[in-house]
Design an enzyme around this catalytic site. Structure first.
Site, short mmCIF file in Angstrom:
data_model
loop_
_atom_site.label_atom_id
_atom_site.label_comp_id
_atom_site.label_asym_id
_atom_site.label_seq_id
_atom_site.Cartn_x
_atom_site.Cartn_y
_atom_site.Cartn_z
N TYR A 137 0.68 -1.27 -0.02
CA TYR A 137 -0.01 -0.13 -0.14
C TYR A 137 0.71 1.18 -0.03
CZ TYR A 137 -3.84 3.05 1.80
OH TYR A 137 -4.99 3.95 1.80
N LYS A 165 -1.49 -1.16 -3.98
CA LYS A 165 -2.51 -0.27 -3.95
C LYS A 165 -1.96 1.17 -3.97
CE LYS A 165 -6.17 1.37 -0.51
NZ LYS A 165 -6.57 1.35 0.79
#
Length: 300
Positions: A137, A165
């Site tokens: 992420y 992400k």
């Protein structure tokens, strides 16, 4: 790590609470049923939207068990395993595997604004031994570190690098990641406000807090983009944008989502401190935007 079933829209659940402050896992399971019925292919629990850092170790375990049971193999279950120390991340990943998760998400060590070099070294230590596929992420707003495509490409040989992400908000970042990482690593849009732009650049899907509140239009947007129906996708995006803009632009977005869900029949309870609570005007504005979205898409 490419797996065609691990693409598309991944909804990010809130953590509902009962009046006594405990988790309402029945309501969480009902929410999972709702988003799976809308066609969402993944559930990413224990992220920021799920107030992961406000939960006890016991609550984390209870929630993972509940999400895995509710999904029941019908959606990919990703568990957030964010921590400062690599050893703690690895411990959380081992737990997620033992409890039946399909994949995990990790972030750079937060608090400190580390340079990319030490962050990549820490993530490599975790990913090289992970028993599950890993989503990295990139959230520079929260972690203080922006992992550029060239930085992330250094993790390609860990054997567990499933996806990124991407939440930097940079307009061309998805395209740059696609070029740097090739076809072996999926790239998910993580900033709701530029989802369609990410889709046009070859994103593998969308990790969306908004999809927990609005699963049908979020899934529809992805389906249109995946089919190459850009005219309809842009039309829906322009109608969806009012609601997404209310969520994306609020520092109290978790409370905003929870209050909107509660007002629409899915009781969520409050957020836990120190998260801010959205004011009544913001909630009413979001609900009005959702009403307008639903009116404008009723014929679709």
């Amino acid at each position: 790590m490419t797996n065609q079933t691990m693409r598309g829209v991944f909804a990010v659940p809130t953590t509902p609470y009962r009046t006594d402050g405990s988790q309402n896992l029945d309501e969480l399971a009902a929410g999972i049923e709702r988003v799976i019925a809308a066609g969402v292919g993944g559930i990413l629990c224990l992220g920021a939207t799920g107030e992961a850092l406000a939960l006890s170790a016991e609550e984390r375990e209870e929630q993972i068990r509940a999400v895995v049971a509710a999904a029941s193999g019908r959606a990919t279950v990703v568990v957030g395993c964010m921590a400062y120390a690599p050893a703690e991340m690895s411990s959380l990943i081992a737990q997620a595997k033992d409890l039946g998760a399909d994949a995990v998400m990790i972030t750079p060590p937060f608090y400190g604004g580390l340079e990319p070099g030490p962050v990549i070294a820490a993530l490599r230590e975790v990913m090289s031994t992970s028993p599950l596929p890993v989503m990295v992420y990139n959230n520079p707003h929260s972690t203080g570190t922006d992992l550029l495509p060239a930085d992330l490409a250094q993790l390609g040989d860990t054997g567990t690098f499933w996806s990124v992400k991407e939440t930097s908000g940079e307009a061309t970042r998805v395209r740059e990641l696609r070029e740097a990482l090739g076809d072996d690593v999926e790239v998910f849009v993580g900033a709701d406000g530029i989802a369609l732009e990410g889709f046009t650049q070859g994103a593998s899907g969308w990790v969306a807090a908004s999809a927990w509140l609005l699963p049908e239009p979020c899934q529809r947007l992805w389906d249109l983009a995946a089919a190459g129906d850009w005219s309809e996708a842009v039309s829906l995006w322009n109608r969806l944008g009012g609601a997404l803009g209310q969520i994306e632009g609020s520092s109290a977005f978790i409370s905003l989502i929870k209050q909107a869900l509660s007002r629409r029949g899915s009781e969520q309870g409050p957020v836990r401190l120190p998260l801010p609570t959205a004011d009544t005007h913001a909630v009413e504005t979001l609900l009005a935007a959702i009403d307008e979205l639903e009116r404008s898409t009723a014929h679709v």
